[in-house]
Design a protein around this motif. Sequence first.
Motif, short mmCIF file in Angstrom:
data_model
loop_
_atom_site.label_atom_id
_atom_site.label_comp_id
_atom_site.label_asym_id
_atom_site.label_seq_id
_atom_site.Cartn_x
_atom_site.Cartn_y
_atom_site.Cartn_z
N SER A 110 0.83 -1.21 0.00
CA SER A 110 0.00 0.00 0.00
C SER A 110 0.86 1.26 0.00
N GLY A 111 2.01 1.21 0.72
CA GLY A 111 2.91 2.36 0.76
C GLY A 111 3.55 2.63 -0.59
N LEU A 112 3.90 1.58 -1.31
CA LEU A 112 4.48 1.75 -2.65
C LEU A 112 3.44 2.33 -3.60
N ILE A 113 2.20 1.87 -3.47
CA ILE A 113 1.12 2.40 -4.33
C ILE A 113 0.93 3.89 -4.06
N THR A 114 0.92 4.28 -2.78
CA THR A 114 0.75 5.69 -2.43
C THR A 114 1.89 6.54 -2.99
N ARG A 115 3.10 6.01 -2.92
CA ARG A 115 4.24 6.75 -3.47
C ARG A 115 4.10 6.97 -4.97
N LEU A 116 3.60 5.97 -5.68
CA LEU A 116 3.47 6.07 -7.13
C LEU A 116 2.28 6.90 -7.57
N TYR A 180 3.53 17.40 10.31
CA TYR A 180 2.13 16.96 10.32
C TYR A 180 1.73 16.25 9.03
N PHE A 181 2.17 16.75 7.90
CA PHE A 181 1.75 16.15 6.64
C PHE A 181 2.48 14.84 6.36
N ALA A 182 3.65 14.64 6.94
CA ALA A 182 4.31 13.33 6.86
C ALA A 182 3.44 12.28 7.56
N GLN A 183 2.85 12.68 8.71
CA GLN A 183 1.94 11.80 9.43
C GLN A 183 0.69 11.53 8.61
N VAL A 184 0.19 12.53 7.91
CA VAL A 184 -0.99 12.36 7.06
C VAL A 184 -0.72 11.33 5.96
N LEU A 188 -2.51 7.76 5.21
CA LEU A 188 -3.07 7.40 3.91
C LEU A 188 -2.59 6.01 3.50
N ASP A 189 -1.34 5.69 3.80
CA ASP A 189 -0.83 4.33 3.56
C ASP A 189 -1.70 3.30 4.28
N ARG A 190 -2.02 3.59 5.54
CA ARG A 190 -2.82 2.66 6.34
C ARG A 190 -4.21 2.47 5.73
N ASN A 223 -10.89 7.46 10.02
CA ASN A 223 -11.07 8.51 11.04
C ASN A 223 -9.72 9.05 11.51
N SER A 224 -8.74 8.17 11.66
CA SER A 224 -7.39 8.62 12.03
C SER A 224 -6.82 9.54 10.97
N LEU A 225 -7.06 9.18 9.69
CA LEU A 225 -6.62 10.04 8.59
C LEU A 225 -7.32 11.39 8.65
N LYS A 226 -8.62 11.36 8.93
CA LYS A 226 -9.39 12.61 9.00
C LYS A 226 -8.87 13.50 10.12
N LEU A 227 -8.64 12.90 11.30
CA LEU A 227 -8.19 13.69 12.46
C LEU A 227 -6.81 14.30 12.22
N ASP A 228 -5.88 13.51 11.65
CA ASP A 228 -4.54 14.03 11.40
C ASP A 228 -4.55 15.10 10.32
N THR A 229 -5.38 14.88 9.29
CA THR A 229 -5.49 15.89 8.22
C THR A 229 -6.10 17.18 8.77
N THR A 230 -7.14 17.02 9.59
CA THR A 230 -7.79 18.19 10.19
C THR A 230 -6.81 18.96 11.07
N ARG A 231 -6.04 18.22 11.86
CA ARG A 231 -5.06 18.87 12.74
C ARG A 231 -4.02 19.64 11.92
N ALA A 232 -3.54 19.00 10.85
CA ALA A 232 -2.54 19.66 10.01
C ALA A 232 -3.10 20.91 9.35
#
Length: 580
Positions: A110-116, A180-184, A188-190, A223-232
């Motif tokens: 999933s991480g490789l797909i996100t990178r591409l 913050y966006f590195a965490q986002v 997204l990978d997850r 939801n974790s993605l939403k919260l981290d994105t919102t925080r960023a």
Amino acid sequence: MKTVYSYVKPYWLPALFAFILMLTELFIELVQPLIIAKIIDDGIVVNDIEAIKNWGIVLVFLAIVALIAGIINSYFAAHVAHSFGFDLRNALFSKIQAFTMATYLKFPTSGLITRLTNDVTQVQNVLFMSLRILVRAPLSASLSLVMAFIINPKIALFLLIGAPIVVGFLYFMVKKGITYFAQVQWRLDRVNRVLQECLQAIRLVKAYMRNEYESSRFQQVANSLKLDTTRALRIMEFIMPALLLIMNLSLLAVIWFGSIEVSTGNAQVGELVAIINYAMRVTGNFSMFAFIIIAIARAKASSDRMKEVLLVDGNGLEVEKSESELKNDNLIEEIGTVRFEKVSFTYPNTELLVLSDISFEIKQGEKLAIMGETGSGKTTLLNLLPRFYEPTSGKIFVNGRNVLDWQLEELRAMIGFVPQKSLLFTGSIQENLKWGKQDAIFSEVRLAAEQAQIHETVETFPNKYDTRVGQKGVNLSGGQKQRLSIARALVRKSRILVLDDSTSALDVKTEAALWDALEEENTTMFVVTQKVRTAKTMDKILLLHDGKVEAYGTHDELLQISERYRQIVESQQEQVGEEG
């Protein structure tokens, strides 16, 4: 970011042209307040209609030039950005293709797909914006201040009141944004990983009625993605109001002090209007900094993730040896011979010995059955043959040459590989079968399908060999997918054929017909199987237990020397008796 943006180099000329056009727009933008000042001071104040008309024509002409420059700039900026994105995506994909299996397993799929996908898009967008507004905004803000000082230093001085605060504030926010966006991106990978797992196992999810559980699991990561994105984004949203507050206070000071200067005759009305105009441009450009910082922060996080892939060194890649590096101390033996000499193997970053002191030899055209309980090392042994992994110790010889001394392309060209899990690609049946040999003619495809006992089935399909295969063969049965995978390997006419438990879904009659058809092939075969009836038809049987050779020989020999093999035979005889 330097590593990632090095892929812009081939497009430096159109990028330079786009940059020049951007500077042209910027120059006109900076000149316009001066012309407006001229219209006011030389025209409106003294009631000179001719001056108003002349300077008005110049203002309109410059506006048209800026419009044309902007349109052409957008075209070249888009060309550079998308070409860069195309090259970067291809470079990442090529690098991933060159990974050793050990390196590949370090990165989640999933991480490789996100990178591409997402990560490339982030840096591509920043490159486009750099040639449009990313560089232009800070240049416009700083040069507007310079122009204001040229017109009237006393009034312009008030615009600098908040400059140190603004610079320090922006530096702090950029650092925060990158973190913050590195965490986002990680979140997204997850999300991609959970989504991928669920869709791949959709039949299992439905069979076990786990829809609600999977929905709940997806909601948690989403939801974790939403919260981290919102925080960023919430942190980034502080930028605009803070900058506007500082700049508006400076603007009020300019207007207040400027009006005093005009009333005392120390400044002209046009000068004050021009400085206010420049102040508004500074404020407007600063208001874009929130957007710019978000874009840079996300691009930095994405580029760092892609850099991990791009900078994988030679130890993590499958490296082809040059002809000068190949060792010729071993003469090529009869084609198709394979020999393992005291081979042991441990997976990278682990200490568990998966294979220990494996030794055996198989001659050209012989068929070897590999048996053993789950986890005994059968698949791992087969993975060493085409050098998906390299032995921790010991040597493997193919045609009398150490596999480490073969060119990878040459070694793997000799091997037809059918994995444990049948994998088919979206496309026609014929395209899937020719995947193993792109220049194969239809007669070769048909012969391979006949040998794999799938030809008659394909002929019943409405479009026969042009029938489309759904994603991963979703519209085919397990046995059909296995036989197509075997046919794909047979098309290659390889000297060595590896079948990793690839007949488990075949009935007794079909499997027997398959082995009869393969008797005509002068191919060395490695067959992982749990079926004694299959192993009996092979020339030799290699029985593994806990990564070691438990026994090696023919069916009759193993019955004499191996208690474990006799237990396997007896258990399967009992099963046959119960089924009967």
